[in-house]
Design a protein around this motif. Structure first.
Motif, short mmCIF file in Angstrom:
data_model
loop_
_atom_site.label_atom_id
_atom_site.label_comp_id
_atom_site.label_asym_id
_atom_site.label_seq_id
_atom_site.Cartn_x
_atom_site.Cartn_y
_atom_site.Cartn_z
N ASP A 104 23.36 36.13 62.03
CA ASP A 104 22.56 35.67 60.89
C ASP A 104 23.29 36.04 59.61
OD1 ASP A 104 20.49 35.36 58.86
OD2 ASP A 104 19.04 35.39 60.50
N SER A 105 23.27 35.16 58.63
CA SER A 105 23.97 35.42 57.37
C SER A 105 23.13 36.25 56.40
CB SER A 105 24.34 34.09 56.69
OG SER A 105 23.17 33.39 56.31
N PHE A 106 21.81 36.22 56.56
CA PHE A 106 20.88 36.97 55.69
C PHE A 106 21.05 36.60 54.21
CE2 PHE A 106 21.64 39.93 59.32
CZ PHE A 106 20.40 39.75 59.91
N GLU A 107 21.40 35.34 53.95
CA GLU A 107 21.60 34.92 52.56
C GLU A 107 20.33 35.03 51.72
OE1 GLU A 107 23.21 31.01 52.55
OE2 GLU A 107 25.16 31.62 53.38
N ASP A 108 19.18 34.96 52.37
CA ASP A 108 17.92 35.05 51.65
C ASP A 108 17.47 36.49 51.42
OD1 ASP A 108 17.67 35.18 54.46
OD2 ASP A 108 15.52 34.81 54.35
N ILE A 109 18.21 37.45 51.95
CA ILE A 109 17.81 38.85 51.84
C ILE A 109 18.84 39.68 51.08
CG2 ILE A 109 17.07 40.91 53.10
CD1 ILE A 109 16.47 39.14 55.49
N LEU A 110 20.10 39.48 51.40
CA LEU A 110 21.16 40.28 50.80
C LEU A 110 21.84 39.54 49.65
CD1 LEU A 110 22.90 41.65 54.03
CD2 LEU A 110 21.37 42.90 52.49
N ALA A 111 22.14 40.24 48.58
CA ALA A 111 22.86 39.66 47.45
C ALA A 111 24.26 39.25 47.89
CB ALA A 111 22.94 40.68 46.32
N GLU A 112 24.84 38.28 47.18
CA GLU A 112 26.16 37.78 47.53
C GLU A 112 27.20 38.90 47.54
OE1 GLU A 112 29.48 34.45 46.07
OE2 GLU A 112 27.54 34.62 45.06
N GLU A 113 27.14 39.76 46.53
CA GLU A 113 28.08 40.88 46.47
C GLU A 113 27.95 41.79 47.69
OE1 GLU A 113 29.35 43.79 42.90
OE2 GLU A 113 27.32 44.16 43.65
N GLU A 114 26.72 42.00 48.14
CA GLU A 114 26.49 42.85 49.29
C GLU A 114 26.97 42.20 50.58
OE1 GLU A 114 25.09 46.57 50.85
OE2 GLU A 114 25.58 45.84 48.86
N ARG A 115 26.79 40.90 50.70
CA ARG A 115 27.28 40.20 51.89
C ARG A 115 28.80 40.25 51.97
NH1 ARG A 115 23.85 36.16 50.00
NH2 ARG A 115 25.61 34.70 49.78
N GLU A 116 29.46 40.25 50.83
CA GLU A 116 30.92 40.27 50.81
C GLU A 116 31.49 41.67 50.97
OE1 GLU A 116 34.88 38.91 50.41
OE2 GLU A 116 33.05 37.74 50.66
N PHE A 117 30.90 42.64 50.28
CA PHE A 117 31.52 43.97 50.22
C PHE A 117 30.67 45.08 50.83
CE2 PHE A 117 33.11 41.64 46.42
CZ PHE A 117 34.43 41.51 46.83
N GLY A 118 29.42 44.79 51.19
CA GLY A 118 28.55 45.83 51.73
C GLY A 118 28.78 46.03 53.21
N LEU A 178 42.63 38.10 48.46
CA LEU A 178 42.47 39.37 49.14
C LEU A 178 40.99 39.71 49.34
CD1 LEU A 178 45.15 41.68 47.50
CD2 LEU A 178 45.08 40.90 49.88
N THR A 179 40.64 40.06 50.56
CA THR A 179 39.28 40.49 50.88
C THR A 179 39.36 41.64 51.88
OG1 THR A 179 39.05 38.96 52.75
CG2 THR A 179 38.35 38.15 50.59
N LEU A 180 38.22 42.28 52.12
CA LEU A 180 38.20 43.40 53.05
C LEU A 180 38.18 42.94 54.50
CD1 LEU A 180 35.66 45.82 51.29
CD2 LEU A 180 38.16 45.90 51.25
N GLU A 181 37.48 41.82 54.76
CA GLU A 181 37.30 41.41 56.16
C GLU A 181 37.44 39.91 56.38
OE1 GLU A 181 33.59 43.09 57.55
OE2 GLU A 181 34.66 44.88 58.22
N GLY A 182 38.13 39.20 55.50
CA GLY A 182 38.29 37.77 55.68
C GLY A 182 39.49 37.28 54.89
N LYS A 183 39.72 35.97 54.87
CA LYS A 183 40.83 35.37 54.14
C LYS A 183 42.11 36.16 54.36
CE LYS A 183 37.75 33.45 50.60
NZ LYS A 183 37.39 33.47 49.17
N VAL A 184 42.70 36.70 53.29
CA VAL A 184 43.89 37.54 53.40
C VAL A 184 43.44 39.00 53.40
CG1 VAL A 184 46.10 38.20 52.39
CG2 VAL A 184 45.28 35.83 52.19
N ARG A 185 43.73 39.70 54.49
CA ARG A 185 43.28 41.08 54.64
C ARG A 185 44.43 42.04 54.40
NH1 ARG A 185 39.99 40.86 60.27
NH2 ARG A 185 39.60 43.04 59.74
N PHE A 186 44.09 43.29 54.08
CA PHE A 186 45.10 44.32 53.92
C PHE A 186 44.63 45.57 54.66
CE2 PHE A 186 42.06 44.73 50.53
CZ PHE A 186 41.91 46.09 50.31
N ALA A 187 45.59 46.36 55.11
CA ALA A 187 45.25 47.57 55.84
C ALA A 187 44.72 48.62 54.87
CB ALA A 187 46.48 48.11 56.58
N TRP A 188 43.59 49.23 55.22
CA TRP A 188 43.02 50.27 54.37
C TRP A 188 42.36 51.34 55.22
CZ3 TRP A 188 37.86 50.61 55.40
CH2 TRP A 188 37.19 49.44 55.83
#
Length: 278
Positions: free
Chosen positions: A157-171, A208-218
């Motif tokens: 589930d994407s939870f787009e109706d519950i979680l803010a866009e910033e939270e879906r991307e970085f939370g 650059l993203t944490l878990e998609g597109k272009v990823r980097f080791a962290w």
């Protein structure tokens, strides 16, 4: 509230509850065995280090209550420890090496195959396990011939109706989603006074993203001082209950599909002789 090893999941579907004789007599053609894999690692100053493992167990416990009793689905004892070395340096983190975790899962799969089972689901509740489970799933398929599935339940589930866009991307760790679930599952294990909001500063990057597109080791210390990536201050038990119900509704439906799935039916190739006879 979640109670460990109680209810339908652990009384009616817990495989080790059965005797060797009973397991040998089980019908296994469509039987699906589920191994929940989590982690014991820091989740910020407000959540227990058991968070990931607990979420996996709780989701499975609720899902089993939504299944028809005649479905051949069996649970193994959850594997609490995962590959968590990205959290090294934060107290309470206990990590298996990638090779150790891979070999443990492979050994479990081999043992299941020797008992006659054909299908295994790796249900993962820790992001740091993802790459390894993608690899080990195929290794099990090649080594044993078993049909292997792997899933992170929150991806149903994407939870787009519950979680803010910033939270879906970085939370992705200890934020709104996980904290809300823990408030619904084990509220007295959450220390509200220490909940924080910490979002990695990634807004200026296009690719650059944490878990998609272009990823980097962290490692966690690279991108978070608190150990949190997300907004734990927005979490509520009501949201956690909603997350739980929506995920388990879909997971229950998915498990029915996995029991019916036959990988041999995917290959539509026919030999020249077969084509000529049409």
């Amino acid at each position: 509230m979640f109670s460990r090893y109680e209810g339908t999941a652990w009384e009616a579907r817990f495989l080790p509850r059965l005797s060797s004789r009973e397991i040998a007599e089980l019908p296994k053609e469509k039987a699906l065995v589920i191994l929940s894999i989590g982690a014991v690692e820091q989740h910020g100053p407000h959540l227990p280090v058991m968070t990931d493992a607990l979420i996996g167990e709780a989701l499975l416990t609720r899902t089993m209550e939504k299944l028809n009793a005649d479905l051949p689905i069996w649970l193994l004892p959850p594997l609490a420890y995962g590959k968590s070395n990205e959290h090294t340096g934060f107290a309470g983190t206990i990590s298996l090496s990638s090779s150790t975790l891979q070999h443990v899962i492979l050994d479990i799969a081999h043992s299941l195959r020797l008992s006659g089972f054909h299908k295994l689901l790796l249900l993962n509740s820790h992001g740091g396990n993802v790459d390894l489970l993608n690899l080990v799933s195929r290794e099990i398929r090649i080594a044993t011939g078993m049909t292997v599935f792997y899933i992170m339940p929150h991806q149903l589930d994407s939870f787009e109706d519950i979680l803010a866009e910033e939270e879906r991307e970085f939370g992705i760790h200890g934020g709104d989603y996980e904290t809300s679930l823990l408030k619904a599952i084990k509220p007295h294990w959450v220390s509200d006074a220490y909940a924080v909001k910490e979002i990695p500063d990634m807004q200026k990057y296009r690719y650059l993203t944490l878990e998609g597109k272009v990823r980097f080791a962290w490692k966690t210390a690279d991108i978070s001082a608190s150990g949190v990536m997300g907004d734990a201050t927005s979490a509520t038990a009501d949201k956690g209950t909603l997350f739980m119900e929506r995920i388990t509704d879909q997971l229950a439906q998915a498990l029915v599909e996995l029991c019916d799935f036959d990988i041999a039916q995917l290959n539509s190739f026919r030999t020249p002789k077969e084509l000529h006879s049409q």
